[in-house]
Write a protein that holds these residues in place. Structure first.
Motif, PDB file in Angstrom:
ATOM      1  N   LYS A 201     -25.246   4.473 -35.630  1.00 45.01           N
ATOM      2  CA  LYS A 201     -26.275   5.187 -36.409  1.00 45.01           C
ATOM      3  C   LYS A 201     -25.866   6.695 -36.463  1.00 45.01           C
ATOM      4  N   ALA A 202     -25.999   7.442 -37.621  1.00 44.85           N
ATOM      5  CA  ALA A 202     -25.519   8.791 -37.729  1.00 44.85           C
ATOM      6  C   ALA A 202     -26.649   9.701 -37.034  1.00 44.85           C
ATOM      7  N   THR A 203     -26.077  10.668 -36.319  1.00 43.34           N
ATOM      8  CA  THR A 203     -26.985  11.563 -35.634  1.00 43.34           C
ATOM      9  C   THR A 203     -27.102  12.814 -36.088  1.00 43.34           C
ATOM     10  N   THR A 204     -26.408  13.006 -37.190  1.00 44.58           N
ATOM     11  CA  THR A 204     -26.292  14.573 -38.108  1.00 44.58           C
ATOM     12  C   THR A 204     -26.227  13.958 -39.489  1.00 44.58           C
ATOM     13  N   ASP A 205     -26.651  14.869 -40.444  1.00 44.79           N
ATOM     14  CA  ASP A 205     -26.535  14.731 -41.690  1.00 44.79           C
ATOM     15  C   ASP A 205     -24.967  14.998 -42.185  1.00 44.79           C
TER      16      ASP A 205
ATOM     17  N   GLY B  84     -19.080  14.692 -38.810  1.00 49.23           N
ATOM     18  CA  GLY B  84     -20.533  14.731 -38.253  1.00 49.23           C
ATOM     19  C   GLY B  84     -20.394  13.919 -36.979  1.00 49.23           C
TER      20      GLY B  84
ATOM     21  N   ALA C  59     -22.005  10.132 -35.119  1.00 49.26           N
ATOM     22  CA  ALA C  59     -22.816   8.815 -34.868  1.00 49.26           C
ATOM     23  C   ALA C  59     -22.700   8.316 -33.547  1.00 49.26           C
TER      24      ALA C  59
ATOM     25  N   LYS D  33     -22.016   9.022 -28.292  1.00 45.78           N
ATOM     26  CA  LYS D  33     -21.824   9.996 -29.355  1.00 45.78           C
ATOM     27  C   LYS D  33     -20.432  10.255 -29.663  1.00 45.78           C
TER      28      LYS D  33
ATOM     29  N   GLN E 155     -27.463  10.530 -44.313  1.00 47.13           N
ATOM     30  CA  GLN E 155     -28.326  11.112 -43.731  1.00 47.13           C
ATOM     31  C   GLN E 155     -28.723  10.976 -42.335  1.00 47.13           C
ATOM     32  N   SER E 156     -29.118  11.701 -41.359  1.00 52.06           N
ATOM     33  CA  SER E 156     -28.951  11.365 -40.003  1.00 52.06           C
ATOM     34  C   SER E 156     -30.161  10.332 -39.805  1.00 52.06           C
TER      35      SER E 156
END
Length: 56
Positions: A6-10, A17, A19, A25, A35-36
């Protein structure tokens, strides 16, 4: 390759970025705008660069 997270930043296309993959992380390189909170998968690995795309 193919690992899901899962993306944790845009992230913008061709930018770095972060994920989350199973609670870890990880710095990633986006091959498209992400998108986050969106689910991603590892599309390629070049040396120490982990490339991701949105999971469809």
């Amino acid at each position: 390759m193919g690992k899901e997270g899962k993306a944790t930043t845009d992230m913008k296309r061709k930018r770095n970025g972060f994920a989350d993959f199973n609670g870890k992380k990880t710095k990633v390189y986006a091959e498209m705008d992400i998108q986050s909170g969106e689910m991603v998968y590892v599309s390629d690995v070049e040396g120490n660069i982990i490339k991701v795309k949105k999971l469809k």
